[in-house]
Design a protein around this motif. Structure first.
Motif, PDB file in Angstrom:
ATOM      1  N   ALA A  10       0.855  -1.187   0.000  1.00 12.28           N
ATOM      2  CA  ALA A  10       0.000   0.000   0.000  1.00 12.28           C
ATOM      3  C   ALA A  10       0.891   1.236   0.000  1.00 12.28           C
ATOM      4  N   THR A  11       0.300   2.348  -0.377  1.00  8.81           N
ATOM      5  CA  THR A  11       0.988   3.627  -0.310  1.00  8.81           C
ATOM      6  C   THR A  11       0.275   4.485   0.713  1.00  8.81           C
ATOM      7  N   LEU A  12       1.024   4.998   1.683  1.00  6.75           N
ATOM      8  CA  LEU A  12       0.471   5.854   2.729  1.00  6.75           C
ATOM      9  C   LEU A  12       0.929   7.285   2.492  1.00  6.75           C
ATOM     10  N   TYR A  13      -0.014   8.208   2.559  1.00  3.56           N
ATOM     11  CA  TYR A  13       0.300   9.630   2.441  1.00  3.56           C
ATOM     12  C   TYR A  13      -0.016  10.283   3.778  1.00  3.56           C
ATOM     13  N   LEU A  14       0.996  10.853   4.419  1.00  6.59           N
ATOM     14  CA  LEU A  14       0.829  11.569   5.682  1.00  6.59           C
ATOM     15  C   LEU A  14       0.850  13.054   5.352  1.00  6.59           C
ATOM     16  N   SER A  15      -0.231  13.745   5.629  1.00  5.08           N
ATOM     17  CA  SER A  15      -0.343  15.165   5.293  1.00  5.08           C
ATOM     18  C   SER A  15      -0.507  16.000   6.555  1.00  5.08           C
ATOM     19  N   GLY A  16       0.058  17.205   6.508  1.00  5.82           N
ATOM     20  CA  GLY A  16      -0.038  18.115   7.636  1.00  5.82           C
ATOM     21  C   GLY A  16       0.993  17.855   8.721  1.00  5.82           C
ATOM     22  N   ILE A  17       2.087  17.192   8.359  1.00  5.36           N
ATOM     23  CA  ILE A  17       3.134  16.863   9.329  1.00  5.36           C
ATOM     24  C   ILE A  17       4.391  17.692   9.046  1.00  5.36           C
ATOM     25  N   ASP A  18       5.306  17.716   9.987  1.00  2.00           N
ATOM     26  CA  ASP A  18       6.579  18.407   9.822  1.00  2.00           C
ATOM     27  C   ASP A  18       7.588  17.423   9.238  1.00  2.00           C
ATOM     28  N   THR A  19       7.746  17.446   7.921  1.00  2.00           N
ATOM     29  CA  THR A  19       8.646  16.482   7.288  1.00  2.00           C
ATOM     30  C   THR A  19      10.115  16.771   7.617  1.00  2.00           C
ATOM     31  N   ALA A  20      10.452  18.029   7.921  1.00  2.00           N
ATOM     32  CA  ALA A  20      11.836  18.347   8.274  1.00  2.00           C
ATOM     33  C   ALA A  20      12.262  17.587   9.530  1.00  2.00           C
ATOM     34  N   ALA A  21      11.366  17.459  10.480  1.00  2.00           N
ATOM     35  CA  ALA A  21      11.677  16.716  11.706  1.00  2.00           C
ATOM     36  C   ALA A  21      11.909  15.238  11.400  1.00  2.00           C
ATOM     37  N   LEU A  22      11.145  14.687  10.464  1.00  2.00           N
ATOM     38  CA  LEU A  22      11.323  13.275  10.109  1.00  2.00           C
ATOM     39  C   LEU A  22      12.615  13.062   9.322  1.00  2.00           C
ATOM     40  N   LYS A  23      12.986  14.037   8.508  1.00  2.00           N
ATOM     41  CA  LYS A  23      14.259  13.938   7.773  1.00  2.00           C
ATOM     42  C   LYS A  23      15.441  13.907   8.733  1.00  2.00           C
ATOM     43  N   ALA A  24      15.296  14.565   9.857  1.00  2.00           N
ATOM     44  CA  ALA A  24      16.391  14.667  10.833  1.00  2.00           C
ATOM     45  C   ALA A  24      16.518  13.437  11.733  1.00  2.00           C
ATOM     46  N   LEU A  25      15.588  12.498  11.644  1.00  2.00           N
ATOM     47  CA  LEU A  25      15.668  11.315  12.500  1.00  2.00           C
ATOM     48  C   LEU A  25      16.953  10.539  12.221  1.00  2.00           C
ATOM     49  N   PRO A  26      17.638  10.068  13.255  1.00  2.00           N
ATOM     50  CA  PRO A  26      18.861   9.294  13.047  1.00  2.00           C
ATOM     51  C   PRO A  26      18.589   7.814  12.758  1.00  2.00           C
ATOM     52  N   TRP A  27      17.350   7.442  12.599  1.00  2.00           N
ATOM     53  CA  TRP A  27      16.971   6.063  12.335  1.00  2.00           C
ATOM     54  C   TRP A  27      15.883   6.019  11.270  1.00  2.00           C
ATOM     55  N   THR A  28      15.716   4.847  10.667  1.00  2.00           N
ATOM     56  CA  THR A  28      14.685   4.683   9.638  1.00  2.00           C
ATOM     57  C   THR A  28      13.359   4.298  10.288  1.00  2.00           C
ATOM     58  N   ILE A  29      12.297   4.640   9.632  1.00  2.00           N
ATOM     59  CA  ILE A  29      10.959   4.279  10.104  1.00  2.00           C
ATOM     60  C   ILE A  29      10.630   2.899   9.543  1.00  2.00           C
ATOM     61  N   ASP A  30      10.434   1.926  10.437  1.00  2.00           N
ATOM     62  CA  ASP A  30      10.142   0.555  10.023  1.00  2.00           C
ATOM     63  C   ASP A  30       8.668   0.194  10.164  1.00  2.00           C
ATOM     64  N   ALA A  31       7.954   0.924  11.019  1.00  2.89           N
ATOM     65  CA  ALA A  31       6.535   0.623  11.237  1.00  2.89           C
ATOM     66  C   ALA A  31       5.813   1.892  11.647  1.00  2.89           C
ATOM     67  N   LEU A  32       4.529   1.895  11.363  1.00  6.29           N
ATOM     68  CA  LEU A  32       3.661   3.020  11.689  1.00  6.29           C
ATOM     69  C   LEU A  32       2.391   2.440  12.287  1.00  6.29           C
ATOM     70  N   ALA A  33       1.872   3.045  13.333  1.00  3.58           N
ATOM     71  CA  ALA A  33       0.646   2.551  13.968  1.00  3.58           C
ATOM     72  C   ALA A  33      -0.185   3.729  14.455  1.00  3.58           C
ATOM     73  N   PHE A  34      -1.490   3.506  14.535  1.00  4.17           N
ATOM     74  CA  PHE A  34      -2.395   4.487  15.126  1.00  4.17           C
ATOM     75  C   PHE A  34      -3.614   3.763  15.657  1.00  4.17           C
ATOM     76  N   GLU A  35      -4.346   4.434  16.512  1.00  7.42           N
ATOM     77  CA  GLU A  35      -5.551   3.849  17.091  1.00  7.42           C
ATOM     78  C   GLU A  35      -6.753   4.546  16.489  1.00  7.42           C
ATOM     79  N   ARG A  36      -7.730   3.752  16.104  1.00  6.75           N
ATOM     80  CA  ARG A  36      -8.924   4.285  15.446  1.00  6.75           C
ATOM     81  C   ARG A  36     -10.129   3.476  15.875  1.00  6.75           C
ATOM     82  N   ASP A  37     -11.107   4.119  16.452  1.00  9.54           N
ATOM     83  CA  ASP A  37     -12.355   3.462  16.862  1.00  9.54           C
ATOM     84  C   ASP A  37     -12.106   2.211  17.694  1.00  9.54           C
ATOM     85  N   GLY A  38     -11.159   2.296  18.616  1.00 11.85           N
ATOM     86  CA  GLY A  38     -10.884   1.180  19.512  1.00 11.85           C
ATOM     87  C   GLY A  38      -9.981   0.111  18.952  1.00 11.85           C
ATOM     88  N   ALA A  39      -9.520   0.267  17.709  1.00 17.16           N
ATOM     89  CA  ALA A  39      -8.634  -0.725  17.096  1.00 17.16           C
ATOM     90  C   ALA A  39      -7.262  -0.107  16.876  1.00 17.16           C
TER      91      ALA A  39
END
Length: 120
Positions: free
Chosen positions: A53-82
């Protein structure tokens, strides 16, 4: 394709020293061939799973993510109890100062609101 306001996203890395990072994301869009695939056909479902799948994250500070010293391997969020999570393939595409594009990998499944845990 579907969009939602996930609120807080949790980003993970598999590096031992990297901790979870939470960010505010007002819009997450998921473009996934699995959502339109014929899941009754094992070959079509397998092809859609492999495509990711392709995920688009909008309205975030991408500069802060570029500065991370590690790679993003997983993403999670909670929605309607799941808790919804995605394994992320390598590479991020910064589309604008507030928009990031990520590709997923691995098997995923979406539940519907009509599905119940058990029938009485």
């Amino acid at each position: 394709m579907f969009s939602c306001d996930p609120g807080t996203l949790y980003l993970y890395s598999q590096r031992p020293a990297a901790a979870r990072l939470s960010i505010r994301c007002p819009l997450l869009t998921v473009d996934d061939p699995l959502l339109t695939a014929d899941t009754w056909n094992p070959e079509a479902e397998a092809a859609a799973q492999a495509a990711g799948a392709t995920l688009y994250l909008s309205g975030i500070d991408t500069a802060a993510l570029k500065a991370l010293p590690w790679t993003i391997d997983a993403l999670a969020f909670e929605r309607d109890g799941a808790r919804i999570s995605f394994s992320i393939a390598e590479g991020m595409e910064f589309l604008s100062p507030v928009t990031l594009c990520l590709r997923t990998r691995g098997e995923r499944r979406y539940a519907t609101l009509q599905e119940t845990a058990c029938e009485p």
